[in-house]
Scaffold this motif. Structure first.
Motif, PDB file in Angstrom:
ATOM      1  N   GLN A  32     -17.136   4.425  -4.591  1.00 23.65           N
ATOM      2  CA  GLN A  32     -15.748   4.842  -4.783  1.00 23.65           C
ATOM      3  C   GLN A  32     -15.134   5.298  -3.469  1.00 23.65           C
ATOM      4  N   SER A  33     -15.876   6.111  -2.713  1.00 24.23           N
ATOM      5  CA  SER A  33     -15.356   6.600  -1.432  1.00 24.23           C
ATOM      6  C   SER A  33     -15.142   5.462  -0.453  1.00 24.23           C
ATOM      7  N   GLU A  34     -16.075   4.521  -0.431  1.00 21.73           N
ATOM      8  CA  GLU A  34     -15.969   3.391   0.502  1.00 21.73           C
ATOM      9  C   GLU A  34     -14.729   2.556   0.215  1.00 21.73           C
ATOM     10  N   LYS A  35     -14.465   2.287  -1.048  1.00 23.75           N
ATOM     11  CA  LYS A  35     -13.268   1.528  -1.403  1.00 23.75           C
ATOM     12  C   LYS A  35     -12.010   2.351  -1.123  1.00 23.75           C
ATOM     13  N   GLN A  36     -12.072   3.629  -1.440  1.00 25.75           N
ATOM     14  CA  GLN A  36     -10.904   4.481  -1.213  1.00 25.75           C
ATOM     15  C   GLN A  36     -10.551   4.553   0.262  1.00 25.75           C
ATOM     16  N   GLN A  37     -11.540   4.637   1.117  1.00 29.20           N
ATOM     17  CA  GLN A  37     -11.285   4.665   2.556  1.00 29.20           C
ATOM     18  C   GLN A  37     -10.573   3.392   3.009  1.00 29.20           C
ATOM     19  N   ARG A  38     -11.031   2.262   2.518  1.00 28.80           N
ATOM     20  CA  ARG A  38     -10.415   0.993   2.897  1.00 28.80           C
ATOM     21  C   ARG A  38      -8.972   0.917   2.399  1.00 28.80           C
ATOM     22  N   LEU A  39      -8.737   1.439   1.204  1.00 32.50           N
ATOM     23  CA  LEU A  39      -7.393   1.425   0.638  1.00 32.50           C
ATOM     24  C   LEU A  39      -6.421   2.286   1.446  1.00 32.50           C
ATOM     25  N   LEU A  40      -6.954   3.275   2.153  1.00 30.77           N
ATOM     26  CA  LEU A  40      -6.101   4.152   2.958  1.00 30.77           C
ATOM     27  C   LEU A  40      -5.862   3.621   4.374  1.00 30.77           C
ATOM     28  N   VAL A  41      -6.575   2.588   4.761  1.00 31.32           N
ATOM     29  CA  VAL A  41      -6.423   2.063   6.126  1.00 31.32           C
ATOM     30  C   VAL A  41      -5.732   0.710   6.151  1.00 31.32           C
ATOM     31  N   GLU A  42      -6.226  -0.228   5.350  1.00 28.38           N
ATOM     32  CA  GLU A  42      -5.722  -1.603   5.425  1.00 28.38           C
ATOM     33  C   GLU A  42      -4.213  -1.735   5.232  1.00 28.38           C
ATOM     34  N   PRO A  43      -3.597  -1.068   4.237  1.00 27.82           N
ATOM     35  CA  PRO A  43      -2.154  -1.237   4.054  1.00 27.82           C
ATOM     36  C   PRO A  43      -1.322  -0.788   5.253  1.00 27.82           C
ATOM     37  N   LEU A  44      -1.830   0.144   6.035  1.00 28.02           N
ATOM     38  CA  LEU A  44      -1.065   0.620   7.188  1.00 28.02           C
ATOM     39  C   LEU A  44      -0.938  -0.465   8.252  1.00 28.02           C
ATOM     40  N   TYR A  45      -1.940  -1.326   8.349  1.00 23.72           N
ATOM     41  CA  TYR A  45      -1.888  -2.416   9.318  1.00 23.72           C
ATOM     42  C   TYR A  45      -1.241  -3.671   8.732  1.00 23.72           C
ATOM     43  N   THR A  46      -1.212  -3.772   7.408  1.00 24.35           N
ATOM     44  CA  THR A  46      -0.592  -4.919   6.753  1.00 24.35           C
ATOM     45  C   THR A  46       0.919  -4.782   6.711  1.00 24.35           C
ATOM     46  N   ASN A  47       1.424  -3.549   6.653  1.00 22.42           N
ATOM     47  CA  ASN A  47       2.861  -3.289   6.531  1.00 22.42           C
ATOM     48  C   ASN A  47       3.376  -2.541   7.759  1.00 22.42           C
ATOM     49  N   SER A  48       4.626  -2.757   8.063  1.00 27.39           N
ATOM     50  CA  SER A  48       5.258  -2.064   9.196  1.00 27.39           C
ATOM     51  C   SER A  48       5.888  -0.766   8.694  1.00 27.39           C
ATOM     52  N   VAL A  49       5.041   0.225   8.414  1.00 24.35           N
ATOM     53  CA  VAL A  49       5.531   1.478   7.848  1.00 24.35           C
ATOM     54  C   VAL A  49       5.389   2.655   8.808  1.00 24.35           C
ATOM     55  N   LEU A  50       4.642   2.470   9.895  1.00 29.64           N
ATOM     56  CA  LEU A  50       4.436   3.537  10.863  1.00 29.64           C
ATOM     57  C   LEU A  50       4.981   3.127  12.222  1.00 29.64           C
ATOM     58  N   THR A  51       5.405   4.139  12.980  1.00 30.81           N
ATOM     59  CA  THR A  51       5.821   3.891  14.349  1.00 30.81           C
ATOM     60  C   THR A  51       4.625   3.377  15.150  1.00 30.81           C
TER      61      THR A  51
END
Length: 264
Positions: A32-51
């Protein structure tokens, strides 16, 4: 150690890290933790949501002092820093505050047992390092007597005058420009309750797979609209053709009756 003290790496002595152990290669996280960690990282690089530039990572050592054990957040965000290109260099494989020149803005801990002290010593350490926002998510209900006093599985704190002050839902991280929310759904074929990033409206930041699925659905809708337009055009063509045939038959009958249809 304040964030201001960490801003200029040239003004502080660079510690000798040759003897530091930065990777232990011990697989200690649960599924669960391993999947949760990935869910918190991958979308940030997939979408232009951060400076940009920024660095987001999971389960990477955060070294803030050569004499202290590193912190290892389950996920973190650091803005206005560049990911080192040469990972063969030891100083580029972990987050050394003196190399990046600043502490990360966000650190997240996912509770997997009762030994992590996420709301105790670890919380104090993150505040001391200068992490602007600290979140604790307890999906497996390991520290309910501490974390769920008000029915929440998520606690989010903002650093104020060197101490963490809990912020209420919606969990919007103002200086980062992104929020946190709990989401019930399926990630990588596993249904459950997940911690996710969200925009200011509370909509979750999609994963690459979700974006692909949205694009597939959009393409299907466009195809359906195109097919419907084609059907309407064909129906209109048939209607016009039927009208023309009816008019032709009527004209022929009038001529048979000795009436010139062009004079009517």
């Amino acid at each position: 150690m304040s964030e201001q003290q960490l801003l200029d790496a040239e003004e502080i002595a660079i510690p000798d890290i040759s003897q530091l152990e930065i990777e232990d290669d011990k697989p200690v996280d649960n599924f669960q933790s391993e999947k949760q960690q990935r869910l918190l990282v991958e979308p940030l690089y997939t979408n232009s949501v951060l400076t940009t530039p920024f660095v987001a990572g999971a389960n990477v050592g955060l070294f803030y002092s050569r004499k202290q054990e590193p912190l290892v957040p389950d996920a973190f965000i650091s803005l206005n820093v560049q990911m080192p290109a040469d990972w063969s260099q030891k100083q580029n494989r972990s987050y050394f505050v003196w190399e990046f020149g600043k502490a990360p803005e966000v650190a997240i801990e996912i509770v997997s047992n009762r030994k992590g002290k996420e709301l105790g010593a670890k919380k104090e350490d993150y505040a001391r390092v200068g992490i602007a926002y600290y979140a604790v998510f307890d999906p497996l209900q390991q520290i309910q007597e501490t974390l769920q006093m008000n029915g929440a599985l998520l606690r989010v704190y903002a650093l104020t005058a060197g101490k963490y002050v809990e912020i209420e839902s919606p969990f919007w991280l103002e200086t980062v420009g992104i929020g946190l929310t709990l989401w019930t759904g399926t990630f990588e074929e596993q249904p459950g309750l997940w911690l996710r990033w969200c925009d200011v409206k509370g909509d979750v930041i999609p994963t690459g797979k979700e974006l692909s699925e949205r694009e597939r659905q959009r393409a299907e809708r466009e195809q359906q609209r195109a097919e419907q337009e084609q059907q309407r055009a064909e129906q209109e063509r048939l209607r016009a053709e039927n009208e023309q045939q009816r008019a032709t038959r009527l004209a022929e009958r009038l001529r048979e009756m000795g009436v010139d249809p062009d004079t009517i």
